[in-house]
Each structure stands twice: as structure tokens, then as C-alpha cells.
Design an enzyme around this catalytic site. Sequence first.
Site, PDB file in Angstrom:
ATOM      1  N   GLY A   1       0.836  -1.128  -0.397  1.00 34.16           N
ATOM      2  CA  GLY A   1      -0.576  -0.113  -0.372  1.00 34.16           C
ATOM      3  C   GLY A   1       0.671   1.084   0.239  1.00 34.16           C
ATOM      4  O   GLY A   1       0.434   2.611  -0.196  1.00 34.16           O
TER       5      GLY A   1
ATOM      6  N   PRO B   1       6.285  -0.202  -3.510  1.00 33.02           N
ATOM      7  CA  PRO B   1       7.035  -1.568  -3.362  1.00 33.02           C
ATOM      8  C   PRO B   1       7.996  -1.872  -2.868  1.00 33.02           C
ATOM      9  O   PRO B   1       8.988  -0.746  -1.987  1.00 33.02           O
ATOM     10  CB  PRO B   1       8.030  -1.417  -4.987  1.00 33.02           C
ATOM     11  CG  PRO B   1       8.126   0.559  -5.247  1.00 33.02           C
ATOM     12  CD  PRO B   1       7.352   0.538  -4.415  1.00 33.02           C
TER      13      PRO B   1
ATOM     14  N   ASP C   1      -5.225  -2.243   8.666  1.00 31.90           N
ATOM     15  CA  ASP C   1      -4.939  -2.788   6.927  1.00 31.90           C
ATOM     16  C   ASP C   1      -4.502  -4.261   7.021  1.00 31.90           C
ATOM     17  O   ASP C   1      -3.616  -4.740   6.033  1.00 31.90           O
ATOM     18  CB  ASP C   1      -4.045  -1.893   6.189  1.00 31.90           C
ATOM     19  CG  ASP C   1      -4.400  -2.595   4.238  1.00 31.90           C
ATOM     20  OD1 ASP C   1      -5.265  -3.355   4.068  1.00 31.90           O
ATOM     21  OD2 ASP C   1      -3.040  -2.627   2.966  1.00 31.90           O
TER      22      ASP C   1
END
Length: 744
Positions: free
Chosen positions: A525, A528, A640
Site C-alpha cells: 500500500g 514497492p 490494513d
Amino acid sequence: MKVLWFISYCAYLLGLLGRICAIPHSIGQSQFLSDGESLVSEGGTFELGFFSPGSSTHRYLGIWYKNIPVRTVVWVANRKTPIKDRTGVFLINSTGSIVVTSRTSGDIWSTNSFKDAKAPVLQLLDSGNLILRDEKGSNSDVYLWQSFDYPSDTLLPGMKLGWDLRMGLSRQLSSWRNSDDPAPGELSNGIELHEFPEAVVWKGSRKYFRGGPWNGERFSGAPDLKVNPIYDYSFISNKDEVYYTYQLKNKSVFSRLILNNTASSRQRYVWVEASLAWILYSSVPHDYCDTYGLCGANTVCVITDSPMCQCLDGFKPKSPDSWNSMDWSEGCILSKPFSCQNKEVFVKFSELKLPDTTKSWVSDTMNLQECREACFKNCSCMAYSNSDIRGQGSGCVLWFNDLIDIRQVSNGGQDLYIRIEASKQAGRHVVNAVLYSLIAVAVLFGLALFCYYLSRRKTKVRGVCGRANSAPCFFNNKLVYGITGQDEWTREEPKEDLDLPFFDLATMANATDNFSLNNKLGEGGFGPVYKGTLADGQEIAVKRLSKNSGQGLNEFKNEVKLIAKLQHRNLVKLVGSCIDGDEKMLIYEYMANGSLDSFVFDQTRWKQFGWSKFFQIIDGIARGLLYLHQDSRLRIIHRDLKASNVLLDADLNPKISDFGLARTFQGDQCGDSTERVVGTLGYMAPEYALYGLFSVKSDVFSFGLLLLEIISGKKNRCFRHPHHHHGLIEYVRFKEAPVSSFFV
Ligand SMILES: *[C@@H]1O[C@H](CO)[C@@H](O)[C@H](O)[C@H]1NC(C)=O
Ligand SMILES: *[C@@H]1O[C@H](CO)[C@@H](O)[C@H](O)[C@H]1NC(C)=O
Ligand SMILES: *[C@@H]1O[C@H](CO)[C@@H](O)[C@H](O)[C@H]1NC(C)=O
Ligand SMILES: *[C@@H]1O[C@H](CO)[C@@H](O)[C@H](O)[C@H]1NC(C)=O
């Protein structure tokens, strides 16, 4: 040959004639409607004829909207007895019955006989009502029969759902079995006649949903229907009739109420011309708490609470063991039986859906004081309330014995006075009032701390979130902050040095082969992630953060140190960071076995993995989460949590990754107009996804979902069941009602 041709020509002419004759809006006794012909209402709104539903080839006589291109059938005559060919005919036979008959199977559907009618006429009205009247009768406006009295799955505007007590007629909706078969399905909806009547949806023979009794203004359990741009509704209850009905505010809007077997709900649709589709406008049951009697007797269901079932004040679980394992079906009993010597008191609860009225008693003339006294006089009376809330409130309802199916309805609901032993009141709180005010105080306190912090931080958003502003921390109705401030970290620089190495960009480029695609492990999120190897051979994972986090250098350093302080064997360990110009990177230990999703969502690997290993992993995740929520110095809400954010080391020990980042790298600044809800759709708790409200509960929600995914080996969003259109949660939730309770 010629003869044959002549015969078929005559047949054709006759057919044509029949078609022309059918154009009128009514059918008299010597006329009939055969398959292929139709009857249209005078204004052209509705059409009656034979049709085949869905992919079925069976023929049914029904009524549908003439001008809506999506065939929408609102009434079916021969629901249970289809015609297998196209020989069906609709008529009034010579003894005055309305009949659907066919050459091959005879009379398959009929009404009573109206043989006294001199000139019976069937007419389709623009309301969608098919009526029979006597054109030559003394009162030709009286409907001898009407389809509105025998609804299928649809309640059209002007139809009455409920009782005509003079005729002993109960008009109920019943769902179609499925889109191919209009025969009555599992759901039905009607009015239950009690002292205090109420509308009920049944599933089979069991109650499935009730909206609460009518309080003069609305149903006590369904507040959101009251004000809407589409329709007005009312509930009539007198000695002749008890029914619900609605009217459209704008007659050129199409809207219908249906019982839907597939969705197990009662839905209201509105036709939207621009998109040529029926749009779902509302539907009940609204949420899980609407499931009838979910929490058992003498409980209140609060959808935002966990667990959502609570004993009413003065009551205790009937069987504590099953209650604690979240099997609420046995409900609660009085902590102390009534002495019944006027030693009890009544506690007022607000914003409730009133209990099931099966065992109730009503008086329209009593006031609240008299109501209370009446309840005192009867030992089995458990609660009372106004029967009509208009104005100051009037009338009296008493409830006897168990109180069933109470839920909290915020921004609506009604006051209910529940009887408890007097001694109870002082010691135990009034659940709702006190609990909620405590929560409110806690939230305000958290907000205050947060604002204090922001004002001290001298960030650019000071004006928005400064001390002077009284409600500063909501932006677009979203509470935009992830830590319920407990810590002094905003005021004090962390003093202990964690020896967290800082790397330079060149070292990182070297380690990751210049951030080559070959080394890329994935895209998280926040940017990378690359695999790298340091000069000493240590394997690392490098998270290269997106450049737009907008943070100052010192702030970033501080927060990296804070994240580094979060140390637990079920959290991925931060081994360093890198700051160079715009570049910001976090360096983590490398996890040999990648992320959990590759084990859970790959059917072969999932099957081979074994439950004991999965259990160990679930246990580890729970420990890690508990540490973040409770045991760490900072309270971190992950926001998350999902399978791809759980990494597995060489021994398959689970480690949560990406914690703390939500806070650090998403604007925790109130005025940030790019503020968005972080997290992954499908994993976010509903209140978070919808309103941006988060708490540790949002993480627990995601954890629960992860648990379901591990157990089922299926991705929530990819979950498909042959008979359900729901995601994994809805499948588990609504599989049975009352539901097996492990899910909640
Ligand atoms: C008219 O239909 C009813 C119901 O099917 C039937 O009982 C009655 O016999 C019919 N009348 C005639 C004359 O066929
Ligand atoms: C009623 O609905 C039609 C079609 O949506 C719209 O054109 C019309 O303006 C509406 N009338 C009123 C009074 O709102
Ligand atoms: C029933 O509900 C499902 C799911 O919401 C929907 O796809 C379907 O069209 C509905 N059926 C009818 C007859 O509206
Ligand atoms: C209490 O009310 C119930 C229900 O109306 C009734 O059956 C019962 O007789 C009443 N008991 C007394 C003592 O009045």
C-alpha cells in the site's frame, strides 16, 4: 390443397379478429383472452397476459408494467399451477367464476362464483389492479373481486398489506421460489393481529423480521423510512381493517416493494429511466441485529457493540456458558425474581425497537403514569411504553413475560420502561445511558489529546485543527486519526537510542541490484518492496515508500524510531531505514516464506498445510495484534490487516507487517484534503469503510475476516456460492437464522 389453404386463411383472420377484439381494457362474459393476447390498462401503465418467467417455458397469467423494458411481473394468477403449453385462456365462465383454463389441462385457476352479477366485467386499472365489477348491477363501482386482495410478491402503491376483518381476509406477500418459478417461496410478509398489531416477515413458519409496532408516526424499529422523497406510508388499525399501505409522492415515478427469496429480504426498488434499471432503494432486514430474536429473551441487540447481544439491565444470562461462547439463543433471566411488593422500579431505555407485541395489552386512553401503575399491579408485566408517540405521547402498552427482539435503533427508536428490582438500580448502571456516555467521554478525551498534540506540533494545519476550533478533528465526516493518544511521544523526543542503522541510497541500490524488477517482491500500500542482500550477507526486504508522504525529515526519523520500538515476535522487525533526498525507505528482516496469502488462496498448498499449522499462525497473528492494541507503548491500529500483510519466516512463524505505517504515512492532519481511508476493500469494517470511523474493533473485524479466509481457503471478494450472491461474510452470517454464532 385449396381447402387447407382456405381453412388456415380463415384461422388467421379469426386470430386477427381476436387480437383486435382484445384491445379494449376489459373482458366481458362472452369474451376471452388467449395466450399471445393481452389486456392493457386505460392509461397504458400495466398489461395483463400470459408469460413465461426467466428461463422457464411454463405459461402463467400475470400483470406487468407495459412501458418498462425489463419485464417486471407484479402479479401472477396461477402461481402454483403453470400451463405447459400455449393453449391457456382467461375468461369469466358462464357461472360467473374468473377462470384460467387450458385445452390440455382444464380449469387450473379460478375464483369464487359471482353468479348474481348480471353483466360481470374484468378490467385492468392503471394502478395494476385487476378488478371484477357488475356493469348492470345496482352499484357498478363496487369491486366484486380484485387482484389487490390476493398479492403475489409485490406490493404496489395503493395496495393494502394486512387484514380486512369484515371479510376475514389477510393479504400477505409471498416471495417467488426463484426467478423461474412464481410459486410461493420461503418468505412471506403480513400483519400479525395482537392487541398491538405489527407487520412481520416470516421465513417458512418462523418469524424472521419485524419492524416494530406502529407508534402513530412510524414503525418503532425502522426510523429511516419516515422521511424520503419517494413515498408516503401509513398504518391503519381500526375495528374493520388493519393494514399497511403507501403512495408515491410523484405519480410518474415507478416504485415497488417486493419480497425477494434470493436475497432473503424485503426490498424496495425505484425505476431509473436514465439507467433503464430498477435500483434497490432500501431493504430489510437492515443488519444482523434485525434477525428476529437473535439475542434471545430479555436482551438488547446493539449492532455497534461486540458482542452485540447484551442482557437488559437487571437480567443475567440464563446459561452463562453458552452465553459466553456467544450462543445467545437462551437469552437472559431476571437476576432476582420480582418480590412483587412494589419494590421494583422502572428504568427508562431510549432509542429502542419495542419488543414483540404477541403478549401485550393496549389502552388508547391511559397516560404514562396510569400505564406505570397498571404495570405495577400485574406481576407478569415487564415493561410499558406509550402506544402513540405523537405530541407528548399518549396511550399505554404493557408487555407480559419475556421481552423479545429488542434492538437499539440510533436516531430513532422509542422509549421503553423496563421493570427491575429496586436494589439493582443504584449499583448497576442503566446500560445504554451510562455506557454510551462513557464511550462519548472517552472519544472526546481522545480527540482533545489529539488536537492538543497537533497544536503542539506546529504543522501547517494548525488553523484547521487548532485549540480554538471546537470540533476540529473531523474532515468530511471522517475521523482522521489512527492512534487513541495515550503516549507522550508528541512532546518528547524518544531518548533511548535504538541503534537503528541508517543506510544510504547507494548501499540500498547495491543490495537490491539497483531496485531491479527481479528483486521486486511485491507492491504494498505504501510502495514497492524489494529483496536485498547486505554486504555481510544478511537478507533484507526494502520498502521504498511513495514520495508523496509529505513529511519532514525529522518527523520521519522520529517516527521510524517509534516503529522500531514496536518489537514483538509476531511483528516483522525493522532493521534500518534510508533517507536520501526524496527517497525514504524502511528496511525489514527478510521473510523466507513470503506472505500468508500464497498459502491460503492456493488450493493445493492450502490443503497440504494442515490445521495445526494454521492454528499456530492464527494464534500468532492474534498475539501480534494484541500487542499492537494493548501491550505496546503506542497503541497502534493497523487498519490494513489481511493475508498479504502477514509474512511467514523460515519456520512458518507469522509476523504482521506494515503496522504503524497507516498512521505515519497517511495524512494524520485534519485539513488534508487528500485524506482517504486506507485499507483494502473487503477487509475493512463497515463503519470504517463507510464513515472512516476506526477503532481497535476495525482491526478485529479484519482479523475475523482473515480467520474466515484461512478456514475456508477462499478470498472474501472472490467467494462464490452456487446459491448465494453474497461475499464470505454474508454467507457465514445469513447461512441460517438464527445463525451459528461463531462468526461474531
Ligand atoms: C366455472 O368455473 C368454476 C371453477 O373452475 C367451475 O366450478 C364451474 O363449474 C365452471 N362453470 C362452468 C359452467 O363450467
Ligand atoms: C416527477 O417525476 C418526473 C420524472 O422523474 C419528473 O420529470 C417530474 O419533474 C417530477 N415531478 C415533480 C412534481 O417532482
Ligand atoms: C433479489 O435480490 C437479488 C440480490 O439483491 C437481485 O439480484 C435480484 O434481482 C432480486 N430479485 C428481484 C425479483 O428483484
Ligand atoms: C396479568 O396480565 C395477564 C395478561 O393480560 C393476565 O392473563 C393475568 O391474569 C394478569 N394477572 C393479574 C394478577 O391481574
